[in-house]
Write an enzyme that holds these catalytic residues in place. Structure first.
Site, PDB file in Angstrom:
ATOM      1  N   SER A  40       0.867  -1.184   0.000  1.00 17.26           N
ATOM      2  CA  SER A  40       0.000   0.000   0.000  1.00 17.26           C
ATOM      3  C   SER A  40       0.902   1.231   0.000  1.00 17.26           C
ATOM      4  CB  SER A  40      -0.950  -0.013   1.200  1.00 17.26           C
ATOM      5  OG  SER A  40      -0.291   0.292   2.395  1.00 17.26           O
ATOM      6  N   HIS A 144      -3.175  -5.818   2.294  1.00 16.50           N
ATOM      7  CA  HIS A 144      -2.301  -6.880   2.818  1.00 16.50           C
ATOM      8  C   HIS A 144      -2.966  -8.248   2.893  1.00 16.50           C
ATOM      9  CE1 HIS A 144       0.251  -3.567   4.973  1.00 16.50           C
ATOM     10  NE2 HIS A 144       0.421  -3.591   3.677  1.00 16.50           N
ATOM     11  N   GLN A 152      -6.737  -1.354   7.251  1.00 15.28           N
ATOM     12  CA  GLN A 152      -5.580  -2.207   6.921  1.00 15.28           C
ATOM     13  C   GLN A 152      -4.952  -2.898   8.126  1.00 15.28           C
ATOM     14  OE1 GLN A 152      -2.535  -0.938   3.814  1.00 15.28           O
ATOM     15  NE2 GLN A 152      -1.308  -0.728   5.664  1.00 15.28           N
ATOM     16  N   GLU A 153      -4.832  -2.166   9.267  1.00 13.16           N
ATOM     17  CA  GLU A 153      -4.117  -2.759  10.406  1.00 13.16           C
ATOM     18  C   GLU A 153      -4.776  -2.388  11.734  1.00 13.16           C
ATOM     19  OE1 GLU A 153      -0.026  -1.388  10.076  1.00 13.16           O
ATOM     20  OE2 GLU A 153      -0.068  -1.727   7.911  1.00 13.16           O
ATOM     21  N   GLU A 194       1.698  -9.169   6.838  1.00 12.94           N
ATOM     22  CA  GLU A 194       2.504  -8.800   8.004  1.00 12.94           C
ATOM     23  C   GLU A 194       2.288  -9.740   9.180  1.00 12.94           C
ATOM     24  OE1 GLU A 194       1.679  -4.639   8.658  1.00 12.94           O
ATOM     25  OE2 GLU A 194       2.894  -4.039   6.939  1.00 12.94           O
ATOM     26  N   ASP A 230      -3.871   1.397  11.506  1.00 12.54           N
ATOM     27  CA  ASP A 230      -3.452   2.033  10.263  1.00 12.54           C
ATOM     28  C   ASP A 230      -4.633   1.892   9.314  1.00 12.54           C
ATOM     29  OD1 ASP A 230      -2.417   3.048   7.972  1.00 12.54           O
ATOM     30  OD2 ASP A 230      -0.770   1.612   7.775  1.00 12.54           O
ATOM     31  N   GLU A 271      -3.060   5.894  12.199  1.00 15.08           N
ATOM     32  CA  GLU A 271      -2.212   6.227  11.046  1.00 15.08           C
ATOM     33  C   GLU A 271      -3.077   6.378   9.801  1.00 15.08           C
ATOM     34  OE1 GLU A 271       1.035   3.424  10.726  1.00 15.08           O
ATOM     35  OE2 GLU A 271       1.056   3.595   8.549  1.00 15.08           O
ATOM     36  N   ASP A 306       1.615   8.483   7.211  1.00 17.04           N
ATOM     37  CA  ASP A 306       2.512   7.555   6.508  1.00 17.04           C
ATOM     38  C   ASP A 306       2.535   7.968   5.034  1.00 17.04           C
ATOM     39  OD1 ASP A 306       3.762   5.416   5.243  1.00 17.04           O
ATOM     40  OD2 ASP A 306       2.215   3.949   5.727  1.00 17.04           O
ATOM     41  N   LYS A 331       9.938   5.318   7.195  1.00 14.97           N
ATOM     42  CA  LYS A 331      10.320   4.132   6.428  1.00 14.97           C
ATOM     43  C   LYS A 331      11.475   4.528   5.512  1.00 14.97           C
ATOM     44  CE  LYS A 331       5.611   2.177   5.952  1.00 14.97           C
ATOM     45  NZ  LYS A 331       4.383   2.258   5.109  1.00 14.97           N
ATOM     46  N   HIS A 359       8.442  -1.008   9.556  1.00 16.36           N
ATOM     47  CA  HIS A 359       8.695  -2.019   8.528  1.00 16.36           C
ATOM     48  C   HIS A 359       7.837  -1.738   7.296  1.00 16.36           C
ATOM     49  CE1 HIS A 359       5.105  -4.769   9.955  1.00 16.36           C
ATOM     50  NE2 HIS A 359       4.757  -3.513   9.857  1.00 16.36           N
ATOM     51  N   ARG A 360       7.939  -2.585   6.265  1.00 13.06           N
ATOM     52  CA  ARG A 360       7.026  -2.616   5.132  1.00 13.06           C
ATOM     53  C   ARG A 360       6.321  -3.961   5.138  1.00 13.06           C
ATOM     54  NH1 ARG A 360       7.521   1.946   1.801  1.00 13.06           N
ATOM     55  NH2 ARG A 360       5.345   1.342   1.476  1.00 13.06           N
ATOM     56  N   SER A 361       5.271  -4.061   4.330  1.00 11.19           N
ATOM     57  CA  SER A 361       4.568  -5.353   4.286  1.00 11.19           C
ATOM     58  C   SER A 361       5.443  -6.445   3.677  1.00 11.19           C
ATOM     59  CB  SER A 361       3.253  -5.215   3.535  1.00 11.19           C
ATOM     60  OG  SER A 361       3.442  -4.583   2.290  1.00 11.19           O
ATOM     61  N   LYS A 382       6.901   0.137  14.517  1.00 10.68           N
ATOM     62  CA  LYS A 382       5.833  -0.721  14.013  1.00 10.68           C
ATOM     63  C   LYS A 382       6.483  -1.797  13.166  1.00 10.68           C
ATOM     64  CE  LYS A 382       2.939   0.310  10.490  1.00 10.68           C
ATOM     65  NZ  LYS A 382       1.768   0.710   9.667  1.00 10.68           N
TER      66      LYS A 382
HETATM   67  P1  PGA Z   1       3.064  -1.195   3.018  1.00  7.68           P
HETATM   68  O1  PGA Z   1       2.085  -1.016   4.253  1.00  7.68           O
HETATM   69  O2  PGA Z   1       4.399  -1.583   3.497  1.00  7.68           O
HETATM   70  O3  PGA Z   1       2.367  -2.263   2.225  1.00  7.68           O
HETATM   71  O4  PGA Z   1       3.078   0.136   2.295  1.00  7.68           O
HETATM   72  C1  PGA Z   1       2.500  -0.625   5.494  1.00  7.68           C
HETATM   73  C2  PGA Z   1       1.811   0.622   5.919  1.00  7.68           C
HETATM   74  O5  PGA Z   1       0.931   1.157   5.206  1.00  7.68           O
HETATM   75  O6  PGA Z   1       2.134   1.119   7.001  1.00  7.68           O
HETATM   76 ZN    ZN Z   2       0.613   2.888   6.718  1.00  8.31          ZN
END
Ligand code: PGA
Ligand code: ZN
Length: 404
Positions: A40, A144, A152-153, A194, A230, A271, A306, A331, A359-361, A382
């Site tokens: 994402s 994800h 998403q999270e 993740e 998130d 987020e 983000d 990131k 991190h990233r996914s 995170k």
């Molecule tokens: P991504 O997602 O690593 O797939 O971009 C993580 C996030 O959105 O925080």
């Molecule tokens: Zn994010």
């Protein structure tokens, strides 16, 4: 002096190829770094290009500016050589994937020469005492996982944990407890990219389950565990509205929805509640939910950008101007080098924005972000709750804490 830079393709956690870099120095230093990868991704991020092309271009353009040219310990020198080799503002020539792998490998080679842990090389002699609270992804969907939650999270946030180790285990326990609750309810669930549970349930049921799990685990461990989100708002936003399956919300409705969730569940962290270009919306939401803190005093809840900021100081400065949020996700691969990453953290801290290292996914065993969080006194990191590429970072934090 850097004597050799090697690049190769290795696997990431999704089974995709990614760039790994190795840096060697004349005094025997060695460092290795690997690029993570987003799903994402924000539209303003530095660009990840196909791995083979990234390696070929970096060998051709960047390696000659590094080998025999710069000291590994001169991170600014390494990173400006990468910028100079690339020549674009978004690393679209050599790829942010090659750039970040080399940047991280150089830092590790320098730490190796010095014989100190990476966090100490990056942060100096006085770092390594303040540890970040890990935010653990326990239920998720969005980009994800297919057919799971729209948000998403859902992130466990053990804000009262007395140590990193306690926090890491608390998050894993919340994750396990959620697995049990899902099983009790007869809900089958695979895991997303993740490692979070990815059940095919409504977001409202996910809130119920996460609240129950964090409450139960908090009682068990005896310290406060909150939770956060998130939303990845940019992924929901389409043609002026936020889409939750067949349901839509206008930007005003979305803002009110998020404010309501913060109140109802006492969320400590949110987020990307809104689209990645909605600086004003982030500012209005912060005013609405945390008028007493304001952007300059990072408090609870953290409203974190983000995709809004993409670890980019120009976008962060625009956000500071607008009062958009009070936290920034960090990131390294969104911007391409450790130097740029440090600059973003510095601007954030100076302006009362809490940096949250992430991190990233798509991830590898690389542990650089654990050291980065300790080196910069970041209040949060995170990096998932379970799964080998996630526990690589979490276990590294446990080790740093144990040895500090
Ligand atoms: P991504 O997602 O690593 O797939 O971009 C993580 C996030 O959105 O925080
Ligand atoms: Zn994010």
């Amino acid at each position: 002096l850097v004597t050799e830079v090697r690049l190769r393709r290795v696997l990431d956690s999704r089974g995709n190829p990614t760039v790994e870099a190795e840096v060697r120095t004349e005094d025997g230093g060695f460092g290795r770094g690997a690029a993570p990868s987003g799903a994402s991704t924000g539209e303003h991020e530095a660009v990840e290009i196909p791995v083979d092309e990234a390696i070929t271009k970096a060998r051709e353009l960047a390696v000659p500016r590094l080998e025999g040219q710069v000291y590994a310990g001169d991170q600014r020198g390494v990173d400006s050589a990468l910028r100079g080799a690339d020549g674009t503002s978004d690393f679209s020539e050599i790829g942010a994937n090659s750039a970040v792998a080399i940047s991280m490998a150089a830092a590790k080679a320098a730490a190796d020469v010095l014989g100190v842990p990476l966090y100490q090389h990056l942060g100096g002699a006085f770092r390594g005492r303040n540890f970040p609270i890990p935010l653990g992804n326990v239920i998720g969907g969005g980009e994800h996982a297919a057919d799971a939650t729209h948000i998403q999270e859902f992130l466990a946030a053990p804000v009262g944990a007395p140590s990193v180790a306690d926090a890491v285990f608390a998050n894993a326990t919340v994750h396990r407890r959620i697995g049990e609750i899902l099983a009790d309810r007869g809900i089958a669930a695979a895991k997303g990219d993740e490692g979070a549970w990815a059940p095919s349930i409504d977001d409202s049921e996910a809130f119920e389950i996460v609240a129950e799990a964090v409450g139960a685990v908090a009682d068990e461990v005896g310290f406060e565990i909150g939770f956060g989100l998130d939303v990845a708002g940019a992924e929901l936003y389409e043609d002026g509205v936020y889409r939750y399956g067949d349901e839509t919300k206008t930007p005003d409705e979305q803002r009110e929805y998020i404010a309501g969730l913060i109140e109802e569940y006492g969320l400590v962290y949110v987020e990307d509640p809104l689209d990645e270009n909605d600086f004003e919306g982030f500012a209005e939401l912060l005013d609405r939910v945390a008028p007493e803190t304001g952007a300059r005093k990072a408090g609870r809840p953290l409203i974190c950008g983000d995709d809004l900021f993409v670890t980019n100081t120009d976008r962060l400065e625009r956000g500071i101007e607008a009062g958009a949020g009070n936290s920034i996700l960090i990131k390294p691969n969104q911007i391409g080098t450790l130097s740029d990453t440090f600059d973003a953290i510095e601007v954030a801290v100076e302006n009362g924005y809490a940096p949250v290292v992430s991190h990233r996914s798509g991830e590898t065993e690389d542990t650089t972000i654990a050291h980065l969080a300790v080196a910069t006194d970041a209040p949060f990191i995170k990096t998932g709750a379970v799964g080998g590429e996630r526990t690589a970072k979490l276990n590294e934090l446990i080790r740093i804490e144990a040895n500090a």
